[in-house]
Motif scaffolding. Structure first.
Motif, mmCIF file in Angstrom:
data_model
loop_
_atom_site.group_PDB
_atom_site.id
_atom_site.type_symbol
_atom_site.label_atom_id
_atom_site.label_comp_id
_atom_site.label_asym_id
_atom_site.label_seq_id
_atom_site.Cartn_x
_atom_site.Cartn_y
_atom_site.Cartn_z
ATOM 1 N N ARG A 75 -7.728 0.128 -2.134
ATOM 2 C CA ARG A 75 -8.373 -1.181 -2.016
ATOM 3 C C ARG A 75 -8.104 -1.727 -0.628
ATOM 4 N NH1 ARG A 75 -4.485 -5.327 -3.891
ATOM 5 N NH2 ARG A 75 -2.622 -4.224 -4.521
ATOM 6 N N PRO A 76 -8.913 -2.642 -0.189
ATOM 7 C CA PRO A 76 -8.710 -3.184 1.158
ATOM 8 C C PRO A 76 -7.353 -3.880 1.250
ATOM 9 C CG PRO A 76 -10.862 -3.830 0.291
ATOM 10 C CD PRO A 76 -10.100 -3.200 -0.834
ATOM 11 N N PRO A 77 -6.621 -3.627 2.324
ATOM 12 C CA PRO A 77 -5.339 -4.319 2.514
ATOM 13 C C PRO A 77 -5.539 -5.830 2.580
ATOM 14 C CG PRO A 77 -5.515 -2.451 3.995
ATOM 15 C CD PRO A 77 -6.867 -2.643 3.370
ATOM 16 N N ASP A 78 -4.623 -6.546 1.957
ATOM 17 C CA ASP A 78 -4.652 -8.002 1.937
ATOM 18 C C ASP A 78 -3.530 -8.515 2.824
ATOM 19 O OD1 ASP A 78 -4.506 -10.712 1.424
ATOM 20 O OD2 ASP A 78 -4.385 -10.497 -0.752
ATOM 21 N N LEU A 79 -3.886 -9.016 3.986
ATOM 22 C CA LEU A 79 -2.881 -9.511 4.933
ATOM 23 C C LEU A 79 -2.205 -10.781 4.434
ATOM 24 C CD1 LEU A 79 -4.769 -8.830 8.282
ATOM 25 C CD2 LEU A 79 -2.971 -7.442 7.205
ATOM 26 N N GLY A 80 -2.699 -11.350 3.358
ATOM 27 C CA GLY A 80 -2.111 -12.559 2.790
ATOM 28 C C GLY A 80 -1.022 -12.272 1.769
ATOM 29 N N GLY A 81 -0.613 -11.016 1.638
ATOM 30 C CA GLY A 81 0.486 -10.681 0.734
ATOM 31 C C GLY A 81 0.047 -10.087 -0.592
ATOM 32 N N GLY A 82 -1.224 -9.761 -0.739
ATOM 33 C CA GLY A 82 -1.716 -9.224 -2.007
ATOM 34 C C GLY A 82 -1.683 -7.717 -2.111
ATOM 35 N N GLY A 83 -1.058 -7.044 -1.158
ATOM 36 C CA GLY A 83 -0.919 -5.592 -1.232
ATOM 37 C C GLY A 83 -2.127 -4.858 -0.700
ATOM 38 N N GLY A 84 -2.306 -3.628 -1.203
ATOM 39 C CA GLY A 84 -3.418 -2.808 -0.771
ATOM 40 C C GLY A 84 -3.076 -1.841 0.347
ATOM 41 N N PHE A 85 -1.822 -1.772 0.744
ATOM 42 C CA PHE A 85 -1.418 -0.894 1.848
ATOM 43 C C PHE A 85 -0.850 0.445 1.378
ATOM 44 C CE2 PHE A 85 -1.184 -5.175 3.500
ATOM 45 C CZ PHE A 85 -1.812 -5.059 4.734
#
Length: 118
Positions: A75-85
């Protein structure tokens, strides 16, 4: 290693295994893959079924089994802290990566080839 295990325990187990059996391996990369796979198994299924580490003349394999039969979905990485990395990192750090059905869910295996020695 069977039974519930934390990311920290998995990293320690893998670090000992690498030191003894795979001194050629990129320890940081392997430990990050182990940590991501174990953490995601716990996060998405509530528990880890099994961590397997295997080394032979051809290389190293790390397998993590969990109770969810569904393959990971990038999933697209969430730079706001929601993961995805995590899955993206695992895909980049492992030389080979497979997801296959297991008896009670799935098995994700990351593998690296041992260097050729003269």
């Amino acid at each position: 290693m069977d039974g519930p295990l934390t990311g920290t325990q998995a990293r320690h187990t893998a670090a000992r295994f690498l030191a003894e059996h795979c001194p050629w391996a990129d320890t940081d990369a392997v430990l990050l893959v182990v940590s991501e796979l174990v953490t995601n198994a716990a996060r998405h299924t509530g528990a880890l079924g099994r961590l397997r580490l295997r080394a032979d003349a051809g290389g190293l394999a790390v397998a993590v089994e969990d109770a969810d039969p569904r393959a990971p979905v990038p999933r697209p990485p969430d730079l706001g802290g929601g993961g995805g990395f995590g899955w993206h990192m695992v895909e980049r750090l492992a030389e080979r990566l497979s997801v296959r059905p297991a008896a009670d869910g799935k098995c994700i295996e990351a593998a690296w080839t041992a260097p050729v020695t003269a």
